[in-house]
Motif scaffolding. Structure first.
Motif, PDB file in Angstrom:
ATOM      1  N   PHE A 119      27.778  39.330  54.649  1.00 36.79           N
ATOM      2  CA  PHE A 119      28.112  39.202  53.223  1.00 36.79           C
ATOM      3  C   PHE A 119      28.546  40.536  52.651  1.00 36.79           C
ATOM      4  CE2 PHE A 119      26.993  39.483  48.724  1.00 36.79           C
ATOM      5  CZ  PHE A 119      27.634  38.359  48.212  1.00 36.79           C
ATOM      6  N   PHE A 120      29.691  40.513  51.930  1.00 36.32           N
ATOM      7  CA  PHE A 120      30.185  41.691  51.218  1.00 36.32           C
ATOM      8  C   PHE A 120      30.148  41.419  49.710  1.00 36.32           C
ATOM      9  CE2 PHE A 120      32.546  41.950  55.314  1.00 36.32           C
ATOM     10  CZ  PHE A 120      31.904  43.075  55.806  1.00 36.32           C
ATOM     11  N   TYR A 121      29.532  42.308  48.961  1.00 35.92           N
ATOM     12  CA  TYR A 121      29.410  42.156  47.519  1.00 35.92           C
ATOM     13  C   TYR A 121      30.670  42.637  46.804  1.00 35.92           C
ATOM     14  CZ  TYR A 121      27.999  46.986  48.351  1.00 35.92           C
ATOM     15  OH  TYR A 121      27.945  48.286  48.800  1.00 35.92           O
ATOM     16  N   GLY A 122      30.761  42.254  45.522  1.00 38.22           N
ATOM     17  CA  GLY A 122      31.863  42.694  44.691  1.00 38.22           C
ATOM     18  C   GLY A 122      31.522  43.931  43.883  1.00 38.22           C
ATOM     19  N   GLY A 123      32.449  44.306  42.987  1.00 37.25           N
ATOM     20  CA  GLY A 123      32.274  45.503  42.170  1.00 37.25           C
ATOM     21  C   GLY A 123      33.554  46.286  42.002  1.00 37.25           C
ATOM     22  N   SER A 124      34.700  45.596  42.103  1.00 37.65           N
ATOM     23  CA  SER A 124      36.018  46.218  41.906  1.00 37.65           C
ATOM     24  C   SER A 124      36.285  47.368  42.864  1.00 37.65           C
ATOM     25  CB  SER A 124      36.192  46.689  40.449  1.00 37.65           C
ATOM     26  OG  SER A 124      36.088  45.600  39.560  1.00 37.65           O
ATOM     27  N   TRP A 125      35.628  47.361  44.019  1.00 37.32           N
ATOM     28  CA  TRP A 125      35.795  48.392  45.052  1.00 37.32           C
ATOM     29  C   TRP A 125      35.364  49.788  44.584  1.00 37.32           C
ATOM     30  CZ3 TRP A 125      39.830  44.946  43.991  1.00 37.32           C
ATOM     31  CH2 TRP A 125      40.001  43.927  44.945  1.00 37.32           C
ATOM     32  N   ASN A 126      34.637  49.838  43.438  1.00 37.58           N
ATOM     33  CA  ASN A 126      34.174  51.139  42.957  1.00 37.58           C
ATOM     34  C   ASN A 126      32.686  51.157  42.619  1.00 37.58           C
ATOM     35  OD1 ASN A 126      33.911  49.994  40.344  1.00 37.58           O
ATOM     36  ND2 ASN A 126      36.027  50.551  39.824  1.00 37.58           N
ATOM     37  N   SER A 127      31.988  50.052  42.864  1.00 38.31           N
ATOM     38  CA  SER A 127      30.551  50.014  42.600  1.00 38.31           C
ATOM     39  C   SER A 127      29.915  48.939  43.465  1.00 38.31           C
ATOM     40  CB  SER A 127      30.264  49.725  41.121  1.00 38.31           C
ATOM     41  OG  SER A 127      30.690  48.420  40.772  1.00 38.31           O
ATOM     42  N   GLY A 128      28.590  48.992  43.555  1.00 40.60           N
ATOM     43  CA  GLY A 128      27.854  47.981  44.292  1.00 40.60           C
ATOM     44  C   GLY A 128      26.908  48.583  45.302  1.00 40.60           C
ATOM     45  N   SER A 129      25.860  47.835  45.614  1.00 40.78           N
ATOM     46  CA  SER A 129      24.859  48.273  46.580  1.00 40.78           C
ATOM     47  C   SER A 129      24.264  47.051  47.253  1.00 40.78           C
ATOM     48  CB  SER A 129      23.758  49.070  45.886  1.00 40.78           C
ATOM     49  OG  SER A 129      22.664  49.280  46.756  1.00 40.78           O
ATOM     50  N   ARG A 130      24.007  47.171  48.529  1.00 43.40           N
ATOM     51  CA  ARG A 130      23.404  46.057  49.258  1.00 43.40           C
ATOM     52  C   ARG A 130      22.022  45.721  48.700  1.00 43.40           C
ATOM     53  NH1 ARG A 130      22.365  50.651  52.258  1.00 43.40           N
ATOM     54  NH2 ARG A 130      20.283  50.757  53.186  1.00 43.40           N
ATOM     55  N   ASP A 131      21.341  46.696  48.114  1.00 43.95           N
ATOM     56  CA  ASP A 131      20.010  46.463  47.566  1.00 43.95           C
ATOM     57  C   ASP A 131      20.029  45.459  46.422  1.00 43.95           C
ATOM     58  OD1 ASP A 131      18.926  48.308  49.323  1.00 43.95           O
ATOM     59  OD2 ASP A 131      19.126  49.980  47.914  1.00 43.95           O
ATOM     60  N   ASP A 132      21.159  45.325  45.752  1.00 41.13           N
ATOM     61  CA  ASP A 132      21.249  44.416  44.612  1.00 41.13           C
ATOM     62  C   ASP A 132      21.387  42.951  45.028  1.00 41.13           C
ATOM     63  OD1 ASP A 132      21.129  46.525  42.825  1.00 41.13           O
ATOM     64  OD2 ASP A 132      23.311  46.773  42.765  1.00 41.13           O
ATOM     65  N   TYR A 133      21.619  42.696  46.298  1.00 39.71           N
ATOM     66  CA  TYR A 133      21.944  41.333  46.718  1.00 39.71           C
ATOM     67  C   TYR A 133      20.910  40.762  47.675  1.00 39.71           C
ATOM     68  CZ  TYR A 133      26.148  41.903  44.121  1.00 39.71           C
ATOM     69  OH  TYR A 133      27.023  42.098  43.073  1.00 39.71           O
ATOM     70  N   GLY A 134      19.671  41.202  47.508  1.00 38.28           N
ATOM     71  CA  GLY A 134      18.596  40.613  48.281  1.00 38.28           C
ATOM     72  C   GLY A 134      18.458  39.128  48.031  1.00 38.28           C
ATOM     73  N   PHE A 135      18.796  38.678  46.818  1.00 39.72           N
ATOM     74  CA  PHE A 135      18.681  37.247  46.514  1.00 39.72           C
ATOM     75  C   PHE A 135      19.642  36.421  47.359  1.00 39.72           C
ATOM     76  CE2 PHE A 135      21.938  38.701  43.561  1.00 39.72           C
ATOM     77  CZ  PHE A 135      22.864  37.667  43.542  1.00 39.72           C
TER      78      PHE A 135
END
Length: 297
Positions: free
Chosen positions: A68-84
């Motif tokens: 899984f790859f998270y979003g964030g406009s390619w300028n923000s985001g962290s894997r820690d935010d997507y534990g859910f």
């Protein structure tokens, strides 16, 4: 807890999520007894090149695998935010890999795709050690992460750099992805793709071919950030035109942010996103896939 109170609470959470990025609050409401987590595995030398693995609990063998790859406009985001996300899919019998990758301004297109390819290669080579079946491998993302997933699945250049091909995927899953967005309107995204000289080969829709793997494209009809008709609808149309199996799904109670939030247990009443994802994996995997049927929401 009354049904009225629960619905009011989840509406409040939904409103909060709509105003926030990255999503953090859902992790505090996420169960912790459905998975075991292995954190911060390096797939490269850069501090951003790390991934987490969520395994179903109790453990199962030869489980389907989702990167899984998270979003964030390619300028923000962290894997820690997507534990859910990791918890939700693990609770359905899926091994989940959530990877960080380098972002702007550290890098621009296509460096983050090269990171994504290395994360997938690490997964393909090592996930059996964590109970996953590399022959049941899927790539999934939300928003710009869905773009990343689509590029790995449709454009063979990135996996070729790590000695693989998109044929390793049983399918790919995109949530609210931008697949056809030139000329770029979002000022935050413009420098990522060298606006106004954004390369046409950066667009997933330009890499559709009959060799593409099965896809599940989910979007919100109320998405104000990524036009669902042009992006999800347009890509689905192109895939069908060359005979590629594609499921195209729209939900009306979600928006761009809450579409991924609906995967989390407190917000599943918004839309059956998790159910559609797990059904797609069961349908495209081998007979007797280890992906579990959906229990009580």
């Amino acid at each position: 807890m009354s049904r009225v109170f629960l619905q009011a609470f989840t509406l409040a959470v939904a409103a909060f999520l709509a105003a926030c990025s990255p999503i953090k609050v859902l992790n505090a409401l996420t169960p912790s007894n459905t998975f075991t987590k292995t954190s911060a595995i390096a797939y490269g030398d850069d501090p951003r090149q790390k991934l987490d693995i969520y395994r179903p609990a109790p453990a199962i063998s030869n489980a389907p695998v989702v990167v899984f790859f998270y979003g964030g406009s390619w300028n923000s985001g962290s894997r820690d935010d997507y534990g859910f996300v990791g918890e939700a899919l693990a609770s359905r019998g899926i091994v989940v890999v959530i990877a960080d990758y380098r972002l702007y301004p550290q890098v621009r297109y296509p460096a983050f795709l090269q990171d994504n390819a290395h994360a997938v290669a690490w997964t393909y080579q090592h996930i059996a050690e964590y109970g996953g079946d590399p022959q049941q491998l899927y790539v999934m993302g939300h928003s710009s992460g869905a773009y990343n997933a689509s590029m790995l699945a449709l454009d063979a250049r990135w996996l070729k750099e790590v000695g693989l091909t998109p044929s390793i995927f049983k399918g790919w899953i995109g949530l609210a992805g931008p697949y056809d967005f030139l000329p770029i309107e979002n000022p935050e995204v413009r420098p990522v793709f060298f606006f106004p000289d954004s390369p046409p080969d950066s667009q997933p829709i330009n890499h559709v071919s009959r060799e593409a793997t099965s896809s599940l494209l989910i979007a919100s009809t109320d998405d104000k950030l990524v036009n669902p008709k042009r992006n999800t609808g347009g890509l689905a149309e192109q895939l069908r035109a060359v005979g590629v199996p594609v499921e195209e799904v729209y939900f009306s109670k979600t928006n761009h942010q809450t579409l991924v939030g609906a995967i989390a247990k407190p917000l599943r009443w918004l839309a059956p996103v998790l159910e559609r994802v797990t059904a797609f994996i069961r349908a495209t995997g081998p007979a007797g896939s280890s992906a579990r049927q959906s229990p009580t929401k």
